[in-house]
Design a protein around this motif. Structure first.
Motif, PDB file in Angstrom:
ATOM      1  N   ASP A  21       0.580  -0.889   0.367  1.00 42.04           N
ATOM      2  CA  ASP A  21       0.199  -0.345   0.211  1.00 42.04           C
ATOM      3  C   ASP A  21       0.654   1.056  -0.229  1.00 42.04           C
ATOM      4  N   ARG A  50      -5.869  -4.927  -4.239  1.00 42.24           N
ATOM      5  CA  ARG A  50      -5.182  -4.080  -2.918  1.00 42.24           C
ATOM      6  C   ARG A  50      -4.539  -2.776  -3.657  1.00 42.24           C
ATOM      7  N   GLN A  51      -4.268  -2.011  -4.731  1.00 43.46           N
ATOM      8  CA  GLN A  51      -4.051  -0.862  -5.179  1.00 43.46           C
ATOM      9  C   GLN A  51      -5.059  -0.306  -5.359  1.00 43.46           C
ATOM     10  N   VAL A  54      -6.520   1.111  -2.712  1.00 40.86           N
ATOM     11  CA  VAL A  54      -6.117   2.610  -1.979  1.00 40.86           C
ATOM     12  C   VAL A  54      -6.372   3.801  -3.663  1.00 40.86           C
TER      13      VAL A  54
END
Length: 253
Positions: A21, A50-51, A54
């Protein structure tokens, strides 16, 4: 099939490759002053996303997450909903080698650890047309950090990813594909271990008994163990590099 074994091995990992992250935020921090207030963003080869999460949190604008593997997209949708980001994450099951977005319609393309599927130069050339003039592209890519890597590492990656380049050669390729290279940075070692290799080691441990009766899975585990051992020994000679690029021209070149 060995491909199915690798998918099994990679099920439920936080990431499908090196990253963190913090690295996503750092790349975005360097590009953010160049973005419009509400950019149109594609996350190509998003994996479990995951990105993507973010980017959604930091930008507060919808992120279009593209991947060909439906289970990754479903998992991302569930996690986005759980984090209250469902309205900002839009998944699209598609081949990122054949984007259907209108030329010049995208402000930012993001891709972490996925462009290797197409090859660095081929991926940049395919994606460039959908970016507006001055549009941005952030991609992490496996890269040689040494002009003379150890022979064992060179032999492994010559087989695993023969097109892997250096920062200099990848930057030159990016310029040839119609981009200005704004910045680059090497992902630190924790980006390999914390959210990728350590979870992968735990996953392998959980599957060892099953692998006794599954030759493909046993092969996948052995190849992954070799990759991890190689990085432990020679990780200073190669790594993942974030390339931060700006498109020249509109709707292509």
């Amino acid at each position: 099939m060995l491909g199915d074994a690798f998918l099994l091995l990679h099920t439920d990992l936080p990431r499908e490759g090196p990253g963190s992250d913090e690295c996503t935020r750092e790349a975005l921090r360097r590009l953010r002053p160049l973005l419009p207030p509400s950019p149109r963003v594609l996350d190509l080869g998003c994996g479990p996303g995951r990105q993507t999460l973010v980017l959604a949190k930091e930008l507060g604008t919808p992120i279009i997450a593209v991947d060909s593997h439906e289970p990754f997209l479903k998992r991302l949708e569930a996690e986005a909903a759980a984090q209250g980001l469902g309205h900002l994450v839009r998944t699209r099951r598609a081949d990122f080698a054949a984007l259907e977005d209108a030329p010049g319609s995208v402000d930012l393309i993001w891709s972490e650890g996925a462009i290797y599927v197409l090859g660095w130069g081929a991926g940049l050339r395919r994606w460039h047309p959908v970016l507006r003039e001055g549009g941005l592209l952030a991609a992490s890519e496996a890269t040689w950090l040494s002009d003379s890597p150890p022979s064992e590492a060179a032999d492994f990656w010559r087989e695993a990813y023969p097109r892997m380049g250096t920062i200099a050669s990848n930057s030159a390729t990016a310029r040839e594909a119609g981009f200005e290279v704004l910045d680059t940075f090497v992902l630190p070692a924790p980006a390999w271990w914390d959210e990728y290799y350590h979870p992968l080691e735990a996953r392998m441990a959980s599957l060892r008994e099953r692998a006794r009766g599954d030759a493909d899975l046993a092969t996948a585990i052995a190849e992954t163990e070799r990759e991890i051992e190689l990085y432990t020994r020679y990780g200073t000679s190669y790594g993942y590099v974030f390339y931060l690029l700006r498109a020249r021209g509109q709707g292509g070149r």
